[in-house]
Structure formats: structure tokens, C-alpha cells
Design a protein around this motif. Structure first.
Motif, PDB file in Angstrom:
ATOM      1  N   LEU A 167       3.197   1.993  -9.924  1.00  8.16           N
ATOM      2  CA  LEU A 167       2.035   2.387  -9.149  1.00  8.16           C
ATOM      3  C   LEU A 167       0.792   1.730  -9.751  1.00  8.16           C
ATOM      4  O   LEU A 167       0.718   1.538 -10.972  1.00  8.16           O
ATOM      5  CB  LEU A 167       1.900   3.909  -9.197  1.00  8.16           C
ATOM      6  CG  LEU A 167       1.160   4.600  -8.061  1.00  8.16           C
ATOM      7  CD1 LEU A 167       1.867   4.359  -6.741  1.00  8.16           C
ATOM      8  CD2 LEU A 167       1.066   6.101  -8.350  1.00  8.16           C
ATOM      9  N   TRP A 210      -8.747   4.756 -11.839  1.00  6.45           N
ATOM     10  CA  TRP A 210      -8.203   5.799 -12.698  1.00  6.45           C
ATOM     11  C   TRP A 210      -7.732   5.202 -14.019  1.00  6.45           C
ATOM     12  O   TRP A 210      -7.412   4.019 -14.109  1.00  6.45           O
ATOM     13  CB  TRP A 210      -7.028   6.495 -12.014  1.00  6.45           C
ATOM     14  CG  TRP A 210      -7.445   7.485 -10.956  1.00  6.45           C
ATOM     15  CD1 TRP A 210      -8.317   7.257  -9.926  1.00  6.45           C
ATOM     16  CD2 TRP A 210      -7.010   8.838 -10.822  1.00  6.45           C
ATOM     17  NE1 TRP A 210      -8.445   8.387  -9.157  1.00  6.45           N
ATOM     18  CE2 TRP A 210      -7.651   9.369  -9.687  1.00  6.45           C
ATOM     19  CE3 TRP A 210      -6.126   9.642 -11.547  1.00  6.45           C
ATOM     20  CZ2 TRP A 210      -7.447  10.683  -9.266  1.00  6.45           C
ATOM     21  CZ3 TRP A 210      -5.922  10.949 -11.131  1.00  6.45           C
ATOM     22  CH2 TRP A 210      -6.576  11.468 -10.006  1.00  6.45           C
ATOM     23  N   SER A 240      -1.040   5.011 -13.248  1.00  5.07           N
ATOM     24  CA  SER A 240      -0.309   3.855 -12.716  1.00  5.07           C
ATOM     25  C   SER A 240       1.118   3.876 -13.261  1.00  5.07           C
ATOM     26  O   SER A 240       1.504   3.062 -14.108  1.00  5.07           O
ATOM     27  CB  SER A 240      -1.034   2.562 -13.077  1.00  5.07           C
ATOM     28  OG  SER A 240      -2.287   2.494 -12.413  1.00  5.07           O
ATOM     29  N   ASP A 299      -5.920   0.992  -1.110  1.00  7.62           N
ATOM     30  CA  ASP A 299      -5.844   0.158  -2.303  1.00  7.62           C
ATOM     31  C   ASP A 299      -5.033   0.779  -3.433  1.00  7.62           C
ATOM     32  O   ASP A 299      -4.979   0.218  -4.538  1.00  7.62           O
ATOM     33  CB  ASP A 299      -7.254  -0.190  -2.796  1.00  7.62           C
ATOM     34  CG  ASP A 299      -7.966  -1.134  -1.858  1.00  7.62           C
ATOM     35  OD1 ASP A 299      -7.280  -1.836  -1.088  1.00  7.62           O
ATOM     36  OD2 ASP A 299      -9.212  -1.177  -1.880  1.00  7.62           O
ATOM     37  N   THR A 300      -4.412   1.927  -3.193  1.00  8.43           N
ATOM     38  CA  THR A 300      -3.426   2.438  -4.139  1.00  8.43           C
ATOM     39  C   THR A 300      -2.097   1.755  -3.814  1.00  8.43           C
ATOM     40  O   THR A 300      -1.604   1.861  -2.695  1.00  8.43           O
ATOM     41  CB  THR A 300      -3.293   3.966  -4.035  1.00  8.43           C
ATOM     42  OG1 THR A 300      -4.567   4.571  -4.342  1.00  8.43           O
ATOM     43  CG2 THR A 300      -2.247   4.503  -4.993  1.00  8.43           C
ATOM     44  N   SER A 323       0.835  -1.194   0.000  1.00  6.07           N
ATOM     45  CA  SER A 323       0.000   0.000   0.000  1.00  6.07           C
ATOM     46  C   SER A 323       0.875   1.251   0.000  1.00  6.07           C
ATOM     47  O   SER A 323       1.782   1.393   0.829  1.00  6.07           O
ATOM     48  CB  SER A 323      -0.912   0.001   1.225  1.00  6.07           C
ATOM     49  OG  SER A 323      -1.647   1.201   1.297  1.00  6.07           O
ATOM     50  N   VAL A 337      -3.305   2.450  -9.498  1.00  6.96           N
ATOM     51  CA  VAL A 337      -4.329   3.356  -8.968  1.00  6.96           C
ATOM     52  C   VAL A 337      -5.685   2.874  -9.475  1.00  6.96           C
ATOM     53  O   VAL A 337      -6.093   3.195 -10.597  1.00  6.96           O
ATOM     54  CB  VAL A 337      -4.073   4.806  -9.408  1.00  6.96           C
ATOM     55  CG1 VAL A 337      -5.076   5.746  -8.729  1.00  6.96           C
ATOM     56  CG2 VAL A 337      -2.640   5.228  -9.087  1.00  6.96           C
ATOM     57  N   HIS A 393      -5.225   6.229  -0.111  1.00  2.00           N
ATOM     58  CA  HIS A 393      -6.211   5.152  -0.077  1.00  2.00           C
ATOM     59  C   HIS A 393      -5.480   3.810   0.060  1.00  2.00           C
ATOM     60  O   HIS A 393      -4.470   3.576  -0.611  1.00  2.00           O
ATOM     61  CB  HIS A 393      -7.048   5.155  -1.351  1.00  2.00           C
ATOM     62  CG  HIS A 393      -8.262   4.286  -1.273  1.00  2.00           C
ATOM     63  ND1 HIS A 393      -8.199   2.906  -1.361  1.00  2.00           N
ATOM     64  CD2 HIS A 393      -9.576   4.595  -1.098  1.00  2.00           C
ATOM     65  CE1 HIS A 393      -9.411   2.407  -1.254  1.00  2.00           C
ATOM     66  NE2 HIS A 393     -10.267   3.403  -1.091  1.00  2.00           N
ATOM     67  N   VAL A 430      -6.305  10.219  -2.689  1.00  2.43           N
ATOM     68  CA  VAL A 430      -6.177   9.035  -3.541  1.00  2.43           C
ATOM     69  C   VAL A 430      -4.880   8.304  -3.225  1.00  2.43           C
ATOM     70  O   VAL A 430      -4.842   7.073  -3.133  1.00  2.43           O
ATOM     71  CB  VAL A 430      -6.238   9.427  -5.031  1.00  2.43           C
ATOM     72  CG1 VAL A 430      -6.011   8.217  -5.928  1.00  2.43           C
ATOM     73  CG2 VAL A 430      -7.581  10.073  -5.343  1.00  2.43           C
ATOM     74  N   ALA A 431      -3.799   9.054  -3.051  1.00  2.00           N
ATOM     75  CA  ALA A 431      -2.514   8.438  -2.720  1.00  2.00           C
ATOM     76  C   ALA A 431      -2.576   7.690  -1.391  1.00  2.00           C
ATOM     77  O   ALA A 431      -1.920   6.659  -1.218  1.00  2.00           O
ATOM     78  CB  ALA A 431      -1.430   9.504  -2.676  1.00  2.00           C
ATOM     79  N   LEU A 445      -1.141  12.643  -7.936  1.00  2.00           N
ATOM     80  CA  LEU A 445      -2.410  12.182  -7.390  1.00  2.00           C
ATOM     81  C   LEU A 445      -2.823  13.095  -6.250  1.00  2.00           C
ATOM     82  O   LEU A 445      -1.965  13.524  -5.463  1.00  2.00           O
ATOM     83  CB  LEU A 445      -2.284  10.760  -6.837  1.00  2.00           C
ATOM     84  CG  LEU A 445      -2.099   9.605  -7.812  1.00  2.00           C
ATOM     85  CD1 LEU A 445      -1.831   8.327  -7.028  1.00  2.00           C
ATOM     86  CD2 LEU A 445      -3.320   9.453  -8.705  1.00  2.00           C
TER      87      LEU A 445
END
Length: 355
Positions: free
Chosen positions: A198, A203, A208, A176-177, A127, A200, A174, A171-172, A167
Motif C-alpha cells: 500500500l 501519512w 503503507s 491517490d492511495t 488506485s 498512502v 482517495h 483515505v482508503a 485507514l
């Protein structure tokens, strides 16, 4: 912003795909998932679409990930340190923002994608939030810039341009990123960003960032090339960075320009970065029918749909349109934009039905 390690930018030859991908461009590699393989709920590893803006950097054992900027303690993380952290795995549908650019009229500049620049894959890694938390994000931070090791010249920019995208902090952070190290249970391949990329969810794929080697926390908006000059919706002089994937659907069975039986089961996928898929309709000619939805492989994976229907003989046009939980529905046509991003317009599939 970032600086590549020695030897990182030594490019590799384009891989031999052996029909596993439909190559749009060999250097740098851009390739679609072939139509028959789009029928899989999880795309076969060797057929996951590839989008590269520059030649593929060379991975090496000494690769590190720097965390810098507005943090309490800047740090550099080794691959072995990442491997020792708690791991997560997610099934994610990822689509290139330029997917189905050839379906726009007139066709905008950019890679001539058909509709196979989308895949669903199992990604494994750490994560991103856990790395940022260890560094101590400043209270006034607003964005995190992900920097790749890939770089090269651009016709409309001076010097070498590195691939970097930002990001929003929410969002960064989160869970699940991900900073991914694995795809489909195996280490990332060079074309998919080895050793780090990455991921994401929700998105478009440009977020990513592949060949990830630096994260920079910012207290002001990022204004890099791929944030303000590419991967943006540019309509009537207004510019907005591309972000979440628009609601979309795709018929995969029967395949376009093939024959179909009179008693046919139309199947496909629907996805959205703005909410769950709540409905899909399928048109036979001009008549729309409600399709049956199946269960997606995860909260971030495309939703299967199907419709059993009797088709008339001759050439038949099939279409699908999806609606998500935000209330958004696919439009018949999108508003044209100069760089050709986000084409989620309803796409027609023509099949020949035997009499």
C-alpha cells in the motif's frame, strides 16, 4: 485477521547493501538513506530507506489480494488482474514515524533511527479505490484494514502477530492511495514489499503496508496490535494512533560535521502531511533568515529550499524550521512520547567554516 499463502512466510537472508543504505538492524532489515544520498530530489532506488517489523516474506507468482469484510462481493484478485487495471504513478515522500528517535531525550524504546528514515520515490500501481468500488463497499463502512503477509512473535503479545493497519474509509477511497506494484519504474523488491504494498501519501510509512495480501472493510474500529499498541502516540496515558506526517524540514547541504565555505548556499527539504509548505526559515547561530522555496516534484513530494548566506568563521550551527498551509510550524522540541514517534523538532547541523 489474514492468512498467509503457503510458503509466504519463508524468510530471506538480509541483502547486501554495498553502502547504498546505512543498516540500523539486519534482521529484520531496518536501514536509512545515507546522508549524501538525501540530497537527491528523488532518492536512488537502491537507497530508499527500509523499515521491517518482521522478516521478509517470500513473494511468489501465485500471490493474490483478497478484498473481504463489509462488501457486497468478496473477491480475490491475482497479480495479472491487477496489471490489467488502469495504472497510476505518484512521487511521494515517505518518512518512518520513528525517524530521528535518537534526537529525543531520553531516547525512547524502538529502532535507533537517526534522520535518514525518509525518502522520496516514484510509486506505480492501481488506485485502492478502484478495487474497493468493484467489491461494493457497505454504506455503513468506516475503515479499511490493510493486512501484510509478514508476522512474528512480540514480547508483549501472545502468539504470532501479523502486521495490519487500518485507514479511515475516506483515505482508503482517495484516488491517490495506491496498491503499488512498482518503485522507480521497476517491480518492487522484496525489502520494499514485493509483490504488493500500500502507498498512502501524506501519512507516516507504517500506513503503507508491505507484502499486502488482504483488505478488510470494517463497520467498527480496528483494534489490532499495530493500531493500538504500536505506532501510537502515548503521552500521559493518552493513546492516539499515528497517522499523517507532521511538518518537518532537513538541511542536507552542507552535511553535518563537515567543512563549509564562508559564502555558502544552505539547501534542504521540507514536507508535511497536513498541507503545502508555505515557508522555511534557516538560522545561522541565533539569527533566522527566510529561505527561498523551490517547486516540489509532486503534491506529495518534499519541497526544496535554499539560502545563500555569509557564514562566520569557526564552528557554526545551522537550523531550519518549516511552516505548512495548515499554519503548523516545527517546534523547537516535541512533546516526548514513550515510543518515540513523530519527532519533527528543529534539528541543529554543526559545520566548520574556514577563516
Amino acid at each position: 485477521m489474514s492468512h498467509a499463502a503457503d510458503g509466504v512466510l519463508e524468510s530471506l537472508p538480509a541483502p547486501v547493501t554495498d553502502g547504498a543504505l546505512d543498516v540500523v538492524r539486519a534482521h529484520p532489515l531496518c536501514a536509512e538513506t545515507p546522508v549524501p544520498l538525501l540530497q537527491h530530489a528523488v532518492t536512488p532506488r537502491e537507497s530508499v530507506y527500509v523499515r521491517s517489523n518482521f522478516e521478509t516474506p517470500r513473494a511468489h507468482a501465485g500471490w493474490t489480494l483478497a478484498v473481504a469484510g463489509a462488501v457486497a462481493s468478496a473477491r480475490t484478485i491475482s497479480l495479472s488482474e491487477l496489471a490489467a487495471l488502469p495504472q497510476r504513478e505518484l512521487v511521494v515522500t515517505m518518512e518512518c514515524a520513528g525517524n530521528w528517535r535518537l534526537g529525543m531525550d531520553p531516547v525512547p524504546e524502538g529502532e535507533p533511527w537517526k534522520y535518514g528514515a525518509v525518502s522520496t520515490t516514484r510509486w506505480g500501481g492501481v488506485s485502492l479505490a478502484s478495487l474497493l468500488e468493484r467489491a461494493g463497499v457497505a454504506a455503513d463502512a468506516m475503515e479499511v484494514v490493510a493486512c501484510g503477509a509478514d508476522a512474528g512473535p512480540r514480547d508483549d503479545a501472545e502468539g504470532m502477530v501479523r502486521f495490519e493497519r487500518s485507514l479511515p474509509l475516506a483515505v482508503a477511497m482517495h484516488p491517490d492511495t495506491l496498491v503499488a506494484t512498482h518503485m522507480d519504474g521497476e517491480p518492487l523488491t522484496p525489502d520494499h514489499g514485493a509483490p504488493l504494498r500500500l502507498i498512502v501519501p501524506n501519512w507516516y510509512g507504517m500506513a503503507s503496508v508491505k507484502w499486502l495480501n488482504e483488505l478488510v472493510v470494517r463497520t467498527t474500529p480496528f483494534t489490532g496490535y499495530f493500531q493500538q499498541r504500536r505506532y501510537v502516540f502515548e503521552i500521559d496515558g493518552n493513546v492516539q494512533p499515528v497517522s499523517r506526517a507532521l511538518v518537518k524540514s532537513m538541511i542536507v547541504t552542507p552535511a553535518p560535521d563537515t567543512s563549509a565555505p564562508r559564502d555558502c548556499v544552505v539547501r534542504g527539504w521540507a514536507w508535511s502531511g497536513f498541507g503545502d509548505i508555505t515557508a522555511v526559515e534557516v538560522a545561522v547561530g541565533e539569527v533566522w533568515y527566510a529561505a527561498t522555496l523551490g517547486a516540489p516534484a509532486s503534491a506529495y513530494a518534499w519541497t526544496p529550499f535554499e539560502l545563500a548566506v555569509a557564514l562566520p568563521p569557526g564552528l557554526v550551527t545551522l537550523r531550519s524550521r518549516a511552516t505548512d498551509s495548515s499554519g503548523a510550524t516545527q517546534p523547537e522540541r516535541i512533546e516526548w512520547n514513550r515510543l518515540g514517534y513523530g519527532n519533527n523538532g528543529v534539528r541543529a547541523v554543526t559545520v566548520s567554516v574556514d577563516s
